[in-house]
Design a protein around this motif. Sequence first.
Motif, PDB file in Angstrom:
ATOM      1  N   SER A  21      30.137  34.859  32.490  1.00  0.00           N
ATOM      2  CA  SER A  21      31.159  35.877  32.739  1.00  0.00           C
ATOM      3  C   SER A  21      31.240  36.269  34.211  1.00  0.00           C
ATOM      4  CB  SER A  21      30.900  37.110  31.888  1.00  0.00           C
ATOM      5  OG  SER A  21      31.127  36.819  30.526  1.00  0.00           O
ATOM      6  N   VAL A  22      30.135  36.226  34.935  1.00  0.00           N
ATOM      7  CA  VAL A  22      30.158  36.612  36.351  1.00  0.00           C
ATOM      8  C   VAL A  22      30.985  35.626  37.170  1.00  0.00           C
ATOM      9  CG1 VAL A  22      28.795  37.059  38.426  1.00  0.00           C
ATOM     10  CG2 VAL A  22      28.041  37.957  36.208  1.00  0.00           C
ATOM     11  N   PRO A  23      30.731  34.320  37.121  1.00  0.00           N
ATOM     12  CA  PRO A  23      31.595  33.413  37.884  1.00  0.00           C
ATOM     13  C   PRO A  23      33.039  33.415  37.370  1.00  0.00           C
ATOM     14  CG  PRO A  23      29.927  32.164  36.674  1.00  0.00           C
ATOM     15  CD  PRO A  23      29.596  33.608  36.527  1.00  0.00           C
ATOM     16  N   ALA A  24      33.224  33.624  36.079  1.00  0.00           N
ATOM     17  CA  ALA A  24      34.582  33.696  35.533  1.00  0.00           C
ATOM     18  C   ALA A  24      35.320  34.922  36.081  1.00  0.00           C
ATOM     19  CB  ALA A  24      34.546  33.725  34.012  1.00  0.00           C
ATOM     20  N   ALA A  25      34.631  36.051  36.183  1.00  0.00           N
ATOM     21  CA  ALA A  25      35.240  37.265  36.731  1.00  0.00           C
ATOM     22  C   ALA A  25      35.597  37.060  38.202  1.00  0.00           C
ATOM     23  CB  ALA A  25      34.294  38.449  36.568  1.00  0.00           C
ATOM     24  N   ARG A  26      34.716  36.416  38.942  1.00  0.00           N
ATOM     25  CA  ARG A  26      34.987  36.131  40.358  1.00  0.00           C
ATOM     26  C   ARG A  26      36.206  35.220  40.496  1.00  0.00           C
ATOM     27  NH1 ARG A  26      30.058  35.073  41.566  1.00  0.00           N
ATOM     28  NH2 ARG A  26      30.213  32.879  41.131  1.00  0.00           N
ATOM     29  N   ALA A  27      36.304  34.186  39.656  1.00  0.00           N
ATOM     30  CA  ALA A  27      37.443  33.271  39.697  1.00  0.00           C
ATOM     31  C   ALA A  27      38.744  34.001  39.334  1.00  0.00           C
ATOM     32  CB  ALA A  27      37.211  32.093  38.759  1.00  0.00           C
ATOM     33  N   PHE A  28      38.684  34.869  38.337  1.00  0.00           N
ATOM     34  CA  PHE A  28      39.850  35.650  37.947  1.00  0.00           C
ATOM     35  C   PHE A  28      40.309  36.544  39.100  1.00  0.00           C
ATOM     36  CE2 PHE A  28      41.436  39.690  36.137  1.00  0.00           C
ATOM     37  CZ  PHE A  28      42.612  39.221  35.565  1.00  0.00           C
ATOM     38  N   ALA A  29      39.363  37.193  39.767  1.00  0.00           N
ATOM     39  CA  ALA A  29      39.702  38.043  40.908  1.00  0.00           C
ATOM     40  C   ALA A  29      40.335  37.222  42.025  1.00  0.00           C
ATOM     41  CB  ALA A  29      38.462  38.778  41.409  1.00  0.00           C
ATOM     42  N   ARG A  30      39.778  36.044  42.292  1.00  0.00           N
ATOM     43  CA  ARG A  30      40.350  35.178  43.331  1.00  0.00           C
ATOM     44  C   ARG A  30      41.781  34.783  42.981  1.00  0.00           C
ATOM     45  NH1 ARG A  30      38.342  32.374  47.430  1.00  0.00           N
ATOM     46  NH2 ARG A  30      36.182  32.399  46.737  1.00  0.00           N
ATOM     47  N   GLU A  31      42.027  34.452  41.721  1.00  0.00           N
ATOM     48  CA  GLU A  31      43.383  34.101  41.284  1.00  0.00           C
ATOM     49  C   GLU A  31      44.355  35.259  41.498  1.00  0.00           C
ATOM     50  OE1 GLU A  31      43.119  32.900  37.197  1.00  0.00           O
ATOM     51  OE2 GLU A  31      41.724  31.283  37.674  1.00  0.00           O
ATOM     52  N   ALA A  32      43.933  36.469  41.150  1.00  0.00           N
ATOM     53  CA  ALA A  32      44.800  37.643  41.332  1.00  0.00           C
ATOM     54  C   ALA A  32      45.082  37.875  42.813  1.00  0.00           C
ATOM     55  CB  ALA A  32      44.155  38.878  40.710  1.00  0.00           C
ATOM     56  N   LEU A  33      44.054  37.816  43.648  1.00  0.00           N
ATOM     57  CA  LEU A  33      44.237  38.033  45.078  1.00  0.00           C
ATOM     58  C   LEU A  33      45.163  36.980  45.682  1.00  0.00           C
ATOM     59  CD1 LEU A  33      40.572  38.944  46.045  1.00  0.00           C
ATOM     60  CD2 LEU A  33      42.484  40.526  45.694  1.00  0.00           C
ATOM     61  N   THR A  34      45.007  35.733  45.250  1.00  0.00           N
ATOM     62  CA  THR A  34      45.876  34.665  45.733  1.00  0.00           C
ATOM     63  C   THR A  34      47.323  34.907  45.297  1.00  0.00           C
ATOM     64  OG1 THR A  34      44.056  33.082  45.713  1.00  0.00           O
ATOM     65  CG2 THR A  34      46.283  32.165  45.670  1.00  0.00           C
ATOM     66  N   ALA A  35      47.519  35.280  44.046  1.00  0.00           N
ATOM     67  CA  ALA A  35      48.866  35.555  43.537  1.00  0.00           C
ATOM     68  C   ALA A  35      49.518  36.712  44.286  1.00  0.00           C
ATOM     69  CB  ALA A  35      48.814  35.852  42.045  1.00  0.00           C
ATOM     70  N   TRP A  36      48.708  37.681  44.719  1.00  0.00           N
ATOM     71  CA  TRP A  36      49.231  38.838  45.455  1.00  0.00           C
ATOM     72  C   TRP A  36      49.344  38.568  46.949  1.00  0.00           C
ATOM     73  CZ3 TRP A  36      45.311  42.638  42.853  1.00  0.00           C
ATOM     74  CH2 TRP A  36      45.707  42.878  41.528  1.00  0.00           C
ATOM     75  N   ASP A  37      48.996  37.359  47.366  1.00  0.00           N
ATOM     76  CA  ASP A  37      49.035  36.964  48.769  1.00  0.00           C
ATOM     77  C   ASP A  37      48.073  37.786  49.630  1.00  0.00           C
ATOM     78  OD1 ASP A  37      49.878  35.256  50.809  1.00  0.00           O
ATOM     79  OD2 ASP A  37      51.485  36.612  51.429  1.00  0.00           O
ATOM     80  N   VAL A  38      46.947  38.156  49.049  1.00  0.00           N
ATOM     81  CA  VAL A  38      45.914  38.862  49.795  1.00  0.00           C
ATOM     82  C   VAL A  38      45.160  37.835  50.629  1.00  0.00           C
ATOM     83  CG1 VAL A  38      43.732  40.122  49.586  1.00  0.00           C
ATOM     84  CG2 VAL A  38      45.670  40.722  48.120  1.00  0.00           C
ATOM     85  N   ARG A  39      45.029  38.126  51.912  1.00  0.00           N
ATOM     86  CA  ARG A  39      44.350  37.193  52.805  1.00  0.00           C
ATOM     87  C   ARG A  39      43.160  37.811  53.514  1.00  0.00           C
ATOM     88  NH1 ARG A  39      49.804  34.470  55.204  1.00  0.00           N
ATOM     89  NH2 ARG A  39      50.512  33.731  53.181  1.00  0.00           N
ATOM     90  N   GLY A  40      43.167  39.100  53.690  1.00  0.00           N
ATOM     91  CA  GLY A  40      42.085  39.770  54.406  1.00  0.00           C
ATOM     92  C   GLY A  40      41.011  40.275  53.459  1.00  0.00           C
ATOM     93  N   ARG A  41      39.793  40.157  53.864  1.00  0.00           N
ATOM     94  CA  ARG A  41      38.615  40.705  53.176  1.00  0.00           C
ATOM     95  C   ARG A  41      38.413  40.158  51.761  1.00  0.00           C
ATOM     96  NH1 ARG A  41      37.949  46.917  54.088  1.00  0.00           N
ATOM     97  NH2 ARG A  41      35.859  46.349  53.482  1.00  0.00           N
ATOM     98  N   VAL A  42      38.930  38.979  51.500  1.00  0.00           N
ATOM     99  CA  VAL A  42      38.791  38.367  50.174  1.00  0.00           C
ATOM    100  C   VAL A  42      37.322  38.177  49.818  1.00  0.00           C
ATOM    101  CG1 VAL A  42      39.252  36.271  48.824  1.00  0.00           C
ATOM    102  CG2 VAL A  42      41.064  37.281  50.222  1.00  0.00           C
ATOM    103  N   ASP A  43      36.525  37.693  50.765  1.00  0.00           N
ATOM    104  CA  ASP A  43      35.100  37.474  50.487  1.00  0.00           C
ATOM    105  C   ASP A  43      34.392  38.780  50.142  1.00  0.00           C
ATOM    106  OD1 ASP A  43      35.334  34.737  50.872  1.00  0.00           O
ATOM    107  OD2 ASP A  43      34.726  34.829  52.977  1.00  0.00           O
ATOM    108  N   ASP A  44      34.756  39.876  50.813  1.00  0.00           N
ATOM    109  CA  ASP A  44      34.164  41.175  50.490  1.00  0.00           C
ATOM    110  C   ASP A  44      34.495  41.574  49.053  1.00  0.00           C
ATOM    111  OD1 ASP A  44      33.265  41.302  53.099  1.00  0.00           O
ATOM    112  OD2 ASP A  44      34.704  42.839  53.736  1.00  0.00           O
ATOM    113  N   VAL A  45      35.753  41.418  48.676  1.00  0.00           N
ATOM    114  CA  VAL A  45      36.172  41.775  47.313  1.00  0.00           C
ATOM    115  C   VAL A  45      35.429  40.923  46.294  1.00  0.00           C
ATOM    116  CG1 VAL A  45      38.105  41.826  45.677  1.00  0.00           C
ATOM    117  CG2 VAL A  45      38.444  42.616  48.036  1.00  0.00           C
TER     118      VAL A  45
END
Length: 135
Positions: A21-45
């Motif tokens: 669930s931990v890597p799955a949650a991280r992947a889900f968050a990355r997908e959301a950030l990418t869809a929202w065009d978030v580029r800054g501080r992604v690694d922190d999130v």
Amino acid sequence: MNTETQPPSPRERFYRRERRSVPAARAFAREALTAWDVRGRVDDVLLCVSELATNALVHGVPPGRGFLLRLVPCAGGVRVEVHDSGDGVPAVPQADVREPGEGGRGLLLVSELADKWGVGEREPGKVVWFEVGGV
């Protein structure tokens, strides 16, 4: 985050009490950030998502339960919430984190990387959240 049109909708997903669930949650968050065009501080999130998801599994999710990960775009940033049904209120450890041993550093990392973080009540359990701006 590009907010010229409609602001993006919050995203959420439920995870069972299991290690993957931990890597799955991280992947889900990355997908959301990418869809929202978030580029800054992604690694922190993503690091903070990993820490809160791990804490939920280790300390906040009783057997047979899970946790909800919710990402919410907000003015110039992102709010991330982890909802679990466990007791207790998480806190940044007061001991010297340079001491050897496992664990105890997750909330310290979140407190350093996030602009704000906290714990809210829910029935049953709690919501541990953080916000990161400048995305």
